[in-house]
Design a protein around this motif. Structure first.
Motif, PDB file in Angstrom:
ATOM      1  N   HIS A 119      -6.124  -0.235  15.281  1.00  0.00           N
ATOM      2  CA  HIS A 119      -4.816  -1.062  15.120  1.00  0.00           C
ATOM      3  C   HIS A 119      -3.740  -0.921  16.062  1.00  0.00           C
ATOM      4  CE1 HIS A 119      -6.051  -2.958  11.437  1.00  0.00           C
ATOM      5  NE2 HIS A 119      -6.333  -1.910  10.811  1.00  0.00           N
ATOM      6  N   LEU A 132       4.362   1.852   6.807  1.00  0.00           N
ATOM      7  CA  LEU A 132       4.874   0.234   6.717  1.00  0.00           C
ATOM      8  C   LEU A 132       5.091  -0.062   8.369  1.00  0.00           C
ATOM      9  CD1 LEU A 132       8.073   1.063   4.565  1.00  0.00           C
ATOM     10  CD2 LEU A 132       5.946  -0.009   3.996  1.00  0.00           C
ATOM     11  N   THR A 151       1.265  -3.313  13.341  1.00  0.00           N
ATOM     12  CA  THR A 151       0.490  -2.874  14.420  1.00  0.00           C
ATOM     13  C   THR A 151       0.699  -3.703  15.786  1.00  0.00           C
ATOM     14  OG1 THR A 151      -1.116  -4.728  13.771  1.00  0.00           O
ATOM     15  CG2 THR A 151      -1.341  -2.614  12.449  1.00  0.00           C
ATOM     16  N   THR A 202       0.861  -7.380  15.976  1.00  0.00           N
ATOM     17  CA  THR A 202       2.082  -7.806  15.418  1.00  0.00           C
ATOM     18  C   THR A 202       3.399  -7.789  16.333  1.00  0.00           C
ATOM     19  OG1 THR A 202       1.397  -7.418  13.318  1.00  0.00           O
ATOM     20  CG2 THR A 202       3.753  -7.911  13.483  1.00  0.00           C
ATOM     21  N   GLN A 241     -10.835  -4.587   3.400  1.00  0.00           N
ATOM     22  CA  GLN A 241      -9.541  -4.103   2.818  1.00  0.00           C
ATOM     23  C   GLN A 241      -8.906  -2.872   3.527  1.00  0.00           C
ATOM     24  OE1 GLN A 241     -11.304  -4.247  -0.980  1.00  0.00           O
ATOM     25  NE2 GLN A 241     -10.173  -6.394  -1.517  1.00  0.00           N
ATOM     26  N   SER A 271      -9.313  -1.407   6.333  1.00  0.00           N
ATOM     27  CA  SER A 271      -8.781  -1.463   7.589  1.00  0.00           C
ATOM     28  C   SER A 271      -7.617  -2.453   7.799  1.00  0.00           C
ATOM     29  CB  SER A 271      -9.903  -2.263   8.436  1.00  0.00           C
ATOM     30  OG  SER A 271      -9.372  -2.582   9.651  1.00  0.00           O
ATOM     31  N   LEU A 272      -7.473  -3.420   6.849  1.00  0.00           N
ATOM     32  CA  LEU A 272      -6.346  -4.174   6.690  1.00  0.00           C
ATOM     33  C   LEU A 272      -5.003  -3.572   6.105  1.00  0.00           C
ATOM     34  CD1 LEU A 272      -5.231  -7.081   7.368  1.00  0.00           C
ATOM     35  CD2 LEU A 272      -5.816  -7.879   5.097  1.00  0.00           C
ATOM     36  N   TRP A 273      -5.195  -3.193   4.946  1.00  0.00           N
ATOM     37  CA  TRP A 273      -4.231  -2.630   4.073  1.00  0.00           C
ATOM     38  C   TRP A 273      -4.350  -1.360   3.556  1.00  0.00           C
ATOM     39  CZ3 TRP A 273      -5.092  -1.837  -0.911  1.00  0.00           C
ATOM     40  CH2 TRP A 273      -6.131  -2.688  -1.488  1.00  0.00           C
ATOM     41  N   TRP A 282      -5.469   1.417   4.352  1.00  0.00           N
ATOM     42  CA  TRP A 282      -5.387   2.808   5.189  1.00  0.00           C
ATOM     43  C   TRP A 282      -3.823   3.220   5.032  1.00  0.00           C
ATOM     44  CZ3 TRP A 282      -1.646   3.063   9.119  1.00  0.00           C
ATOM     45  CH2 TRP A 282      -1.222   1.739   9.656  1.00  0.00           C
ATOM     46  N   ARG A 283      -2.731   2.264   4.676  1.00  0.00           N
ATOM     47  CA  ARG A 283      -1.479   2.349   4.624  1.00  0.00           C
ATOM     48  C   ARG A 283      -1.154   3.317   3.321  1.00  0.00           C
ATOM     49  NH1 ARG A 283       1.468  -0.557   8.012  1.00  0.00           N
ATOM     50  NH2 ARG A 283       0.472  -2.154   9.216  1.00  0.00           N
TER      51      ARG A 283
END
Length: 333
Positions: free
Chosen positions: A50, A111, A114, A117, A190, A192-194, A196-197
């Protein structure tokens, strides 16, 4: 009825107060280490893809572990800064500030946009947050330990001083188990996308703990009474107790918070912060775990050198104090 008693000329805290302090110190230490170490797990899973997508997979992992090591570089800075605050203004203000700093940085990592973005700003901000996290750990370590020790009854200071150090394995295990749980309940996409946050965002639980410390725990009795802190010997106990004891005896009381914290954090840069980076590079270069084992063995051998020097210094200081004491007795005659 006054439930406090005098011990060694100082007022000891009642048992309920001591239990609150010890519980708060252990909880704060566990969450603090959880916040700091979950990055290491995330670095192996998603951070490299990321925030460093323009390099190969191996180089990306190395870059992610390099940012992990950067966090350790901030620890001596935090030890010096918060050590000064702790020695001048009290254990509680230093500890609270470190707790708020860690919780804020971990939440912001959760928050953080990456590379896809915001481009190169993403890894730059990540490095800044990791340095700030390191500063928080550097300041928190001494604060939690000494808060527990200075509230402890004299005969149990070693035990009290060792317990907050259980926060390191507790935080590490908690963070690892949480990521394992997320891997089980989420798809790889999922996670990898969100997904891990989530572990980073859960760091908000530090704020209630900090409020508890602020609201229900006063600074240590010894600091309130004498102003200049006279720290008791940090105890021998579980995990890092022996290291605490040695560090505490190497510095005079008026600078013990700063000295012990700074020495411990500088050592952790080489012993902890660079270890994942070095081990990954050795494994990639040699293709065998024997190289990693050799690195660990060499580190253990090197550790014997300062340990031997510290023993010599302590022996000489003890001998000097004995000579001074004998001279005082002789002059009194």
């Amino acid at each position: 009825m006054n439930t406090q008693r005098r011990v060694g000329g100082a007022e000891a805290s009642p048992a309920p107060s001591r239990r609150r302090v010890l519980g708060a110190a252990i909880a704060a230490s566990s969450i603090e280490w959880y916040d700091f170490l979950i990055y290491g797990v995330a670095a192996t899973l998603v951070i490299h893809s990321h925030f460093f997508p323009e390099v190969s997979s191996t180089a990306g992992v190395l870059a992610a572990f390099a940012t992990f090591a950067v966090g350790f570089a901030g620890r001596p800075i935090g030890a010096a800064l918060f050590g000064h605050i702790g020695d001048r203004l009290g254990r509680k203000p230093a500890l609270l500030t470190a707790m708020f700093l860690m919780a804020t940085c971990s939440t912001l990592i959760g928050l953080l946009p990456t590379y896809a973005t915001i481009g190169v700003a993403a890894p730059i901000i990540l490095v800044i947050l990791r340095i700030a996290q390191g500063m928080a750990v550097g300041g928190h370590w001494g604060g939690a330990t000494l808060l527990a020790v200075e509230y402890a009854p004299p005969e149990r200071r070693a035990f009290y001083g060792a317990l907050p150090q259980l926060g390191l394995p507790t935080g590490m295990i908690t963070g690892t188990l949480l990521f394992l749980l997320l891997e089980e309940i989420l798809t790889p996409g999922q996670l990898s996308l969100w997904g891990w946050r989530i572990p980073f965002l859960l760091s908000v639980v530090m704020f209630p703990v900090a409020y508890f410390v602020h609201r229900f725990i006063e600074d240590t009795p010894r600091f309130r009474q004498v102003g200049a802190l006279l720290v008791a010997q940090v105890g021998v106990g579980a995990m890092f107790g022996p290291a605490q004891t040695m560090l505490a005896q190497m510095f005079p009381p008026e600078v013990r918070y700063s000295g012990a914290s700074l020495g411990y954090q500088i050592a952790n840069i080489l012993g902890g912060g660079l270890a994942p980076l070095i081990m990954t590079a050795l494994l990639a270069a040699t293709g065998t775990t024997l190289a990693v084992s050799g690195y660990v063995a060499a580190a253990c051998v090197l550790a014997l050198i300062p340990l031997s020097l510290a023993t010599i210094v302590r022996t000489r200081r003890r001998s000097s104090r004995q000579d001074d004491h004998a001279a005082v007795i002789e002059n009194a005659r």
